[in-house]
Design an enzyme around this catalytic site. Structure first.
Site, PDB file in Angstrom:
ATOM      1  N   TYR A 297     -17.335  13.523 -13.650  1.00  0.00           N
ATOM      2  CA  TYR A 297     -16.040  13.433 -14.337  1.00  0.00           C
ATOM      3  C   TYR A 297     -16.070  14.098 -15.713  1.00  0.00           C
ATOM      4  CZ  TYR A 297     -14.209   9.958 -10.975  1.00  0.00           C
ATOM      5  OH  TYR A 297     -13.756   9.312  -9.859  1.00  0.00           O
TER       6      TYR A 297
ATOM      7  N   TYR B 214      -4.381   0.816  -2.717  1.00  0.00           N
ATOM      8  CA  TYR B 214      -3.658  -0.372  -2.254  1.00  0.00           C
ATOM      9  C   TYR B 214      -2.318  -0.524  -2.958  1.00  0.00           C
ATOM     10  CZ  TYR B 214      -6.058  -3.054   1.308  1.00  0.00           C
ATOM     11  OH  TYR B 214      -6.516  -3.489   2.517  1.00  0.00           O
TER      12      TYR B 214
ATOM     13  N   GLY C 146      -0.243   1.644  -3.478  1.00  0.00           N
ATOM     14  CA  GLY C 146       0.749   2.482  -2.833  1.00  0.00           C
ATOM     15  C   GLY C 146       1.186   1.980  -1.472  1.00  0.00           C
ATOM     16  N   LYS C 147       0.594   0.892  -0.998  1.00  0.00           N
ATOM     17  CA  LYS C 147       0.947   0.361   0.317  1.00  0.00           C
ATOM     18  C   LYS C 147       2.315  -0.312   0.278  1.00  0.00           C
ATOM     19  CE  LYS C 147      -3.683  -0.137   2.271  1.00  0.00           C
ATOM     20  NZ  LYS C 147      -3.425   0.665   3.481  1.00  0.00           N
TER      21      LYS C 147
ATOM     22  N   GLU D 291     -12.351  -6.024   7.989  1.00  0.00           N
ATOM     23  CA  GLU D 291     -12.502  -4.720   8.631  1.00  0.00           C
ATOM     24  C   GLU D 291     -13.401  -4.843   9.854  1.00  0.00           C
ATOM     25  OE1 GLU D 291     -12.486  -1.191   5.811  1.00  0.00           O
ATOM     26  OE2 GLU D 291     -13.440  -2.715   4.566  1.00  0.00           O
TER      27      GLU D 291
ATOM     28  N   HIS E 205      -9.206  -3.637  -5.098  1.00  0.00           N
ATOM     29  CA  HIS E 205      -8.056  -3.897  -4.226  1.00  0.00           C
ATOM     30  C   HIS E 205      -7.601  -5.360  -4.287  1.00  0.00           C
ATOM     31  CE1 HIS E 205      -8.869   0.036  -2.861  1.00  0.00           C
ATOM     32  NE2 HIS E 205      -9.585  -0.231  -1.800  1.00  0.00           N
TER      33      HIS E 205
ATOM     34  N   ARG F 223      -1.774 -14.647   1.526  1.00  0.00           N
ATOM     35  CA  ARG F 223      -1.122 -15.799   2.157  1.00  0.00           C
ATOM     36  C   ARG F 223      -1.009 -16.931   1.142  1.00  0.00           C
ATOM     37  NH1 ARG F 223      -3.550 -20.152   6.199  1.00  0.00           N
ATOM     38  NH2 ARG F 223      -1.615 -21.038   7.061  1.00  0.00           N
TER      39      ARG F 223
END
Length: 452
Positions: free
Chosen positions: A70, A127, A129-130, A165, A189, A292
């Site tokens: 970077y 995440y 952008g979900k 996953e 996330h 939840r």
């Protein structure tokens, strides 16, 4: 473009792909050549560069490179690739992992901040952008009149923040071994999901980006740092076989966790005593992610099997899985309102949501599911910085997770086969005496022997 289903889309996609050019960027010479190429392109495309009436809007640099590169890349971009006429914006985009801990995150950031302002740096957490994730805070704002009185410790029993996953890490064991499940998804996330769910509502109604960032930061400051023994760790049984096969220069096995679960508590009146459960793992029985919110059941029945006594109040932000994306709200709760782009369904391919019949729930689905990176690229161009991670939140998130990372880096995880082979190995429960988590199945003690 997510999908092309008509001639116009295919034509637009073809036109875009024909403008894409590839150049090598390994040295200062390459950056100089790219600068010349950009100048040639802008002159040939617009023909009026230098005119007071025509100017370049901006340049976006997406650094899909190892974080160790970077600082040097930022230096070369600043030296060779800034707009010549000084009127266009410059935006630097980076992705996780942004550091391995607080100190390394600060070091990486310092390399970027030597040449670019914080306002020019966009740290991507895809995440954010979900489709469902983007709706968590608006759901709370739009329905604040009916839900604010319920969104607190008086009514909420617990909040589950989960990412499961099915896949293993074959092909990326070197990356995974440096990070593990906590650094890979929980520090970023799942923490973003936690903040959107638990932060105070912005007085601006969610339109003031600085206020949103400040409220997220304030929430993280109030997190009671989990004790070092309050995390459960696991590793699927073939992980080290995969690790050794892909990294032949070593013969050392590793304790890198592929499963973890822990709880956060927030030191505030709003959330006092409410556990926020974080759980994620690889090679589990399904691919799904969700938030939840389980509300307290204040009912009492002599017959505990009675239909009336079910634990039937929940709000579910189902971010992804085999049933797509949706938001589910128990019908015992107020009927929520939604912005345009969402529709209510009464018939679905699935029959229950975490044990509650879909007949007892309001179900809302997005009219269109937009790929998260498509949404984030648009947000970068628009300057919608609430969709990205500022340095203040990045640092505080690492601070919150630091004690658990010490445990994660030094503790032998529980071994599990994964998939549907031994799901009970990872079953756990809340221990009310310690405010922590414990596996249901205990490991045998080292001196325990099996009689024959």
């Amino acid at each position: 473009m997510d999908k092309c289903e008509d001639v116009a889309c295919h034509k637009a996609k073809k036109g875009f792909s024909e403008t894409v050019q590839y150049v090598q960027l390994k040295s200062s010479k390459h950056f100089k050549e790219l600068a010349m190429k950009i100048n040639e392109n802008t002159q040939s495309l617009y023909g009026l560069v230098g005119s007071p009436n025509t100017y370049e809007v901006g340049r976006l640099f997406y650094l899909a490179i190892p974080p160790s590169a970077y600082a040097e890349t930022a230096e070369r971009i600043h030296k060779y690739l800034l707009p010549e006429h000084g009127r266009g914006w410059v935006k630097i985009v980076v992705e996780k992992p942004f550091g391995r801990d607080l100190n390394s995150a600060k070091l990486l950031n310092s390399g970027l901040l030597k040449r670019f302002d914080e306002s020019q740096i966009y740290r991507v957490d895809h995440y954010l952008g979900k489709t469902v994730v983007k709706m968590i805070l608006p759901f709370r704002v739009i329905n604040s009149n009916s839900y604010s009185q319920l969104w607190n410790a008086d009514y909420i029993d617990r909040v589950e923040i989960v990412m499961k996953e099915e896949l293993d890490v074959v092909g990326r064991t070197q990356f995974y071994n440096e990070n593990g499940v906590v650094r890979d998804v929980m520090q970023n996330h799942l923490t973003e999901l936690f903040m959107l769910t638990a932060m105070q509502l912005p007085s601006s109604g969610g339109v003031n980006i600085s206020e949103i960032h400040e409220l997220k930061y304030d929430l993280l400051k109030k997190v009671k740092l989990p004790k070092m023994d309050k995390i459960l760790l696991g590793q699927y049984s073939t992980y080290n076989v995969e690790w050794l096969a892909e990294n032949k220069e070593t013969n050392k096995i590793t304790d890198t966790p592929t499963f973890a679960a822990t709880t956060f508590y927030v030191d505030s009146e709003m959330w006092r005593g409410v556990p926020f459960l974080f759980m994620s793992g690889k090679k589990l029985n399904e691919k799904t992610s969700y938030v939840r919110i389980v509300l307290k059941n204040r009912k009492f029945c002599l017959n505990h099997n009675a239909e009336f006594c079910k634990d039937d109040k929940q709000i579910v932000f189902y971010i992804g899985g085999k049933f797509g994306e949706f938001i589910a709200v128990s019908k015992d709760l107020p009927l929520p309102s939604f912005r345009s782009g969402w529709k209510k369904k009464t018939s679905t391919a699935f029959k229950d949501v975490f044990g509650q019949s879909t007949d007892e729930m309001h179900l809302f689905f997005p009219v269109e599911e937009v790929e998260s990176y498509t949404e984030l690229i648009k947000s970068i161009i628009k300057g919608a910085r609430h969709m990205f991670v500022p340095s203040s939140i990045l640092y505080q998130s690492w601070q919150v997770w630091s004690s658990l990372l010490e445990v994660s880096d030094s503790t032998r995880p529980r071994i599990y086969i994964g998939k549907d082979k031994d799901p009970e190995r990872l079953d756990f429960y809340f221990d009310t005496l310690t405010d922590g988590l414990k596996f249901v199945i205990k490991e045998p003690s080292p001196n325990q022997t099996t009689s024959t």
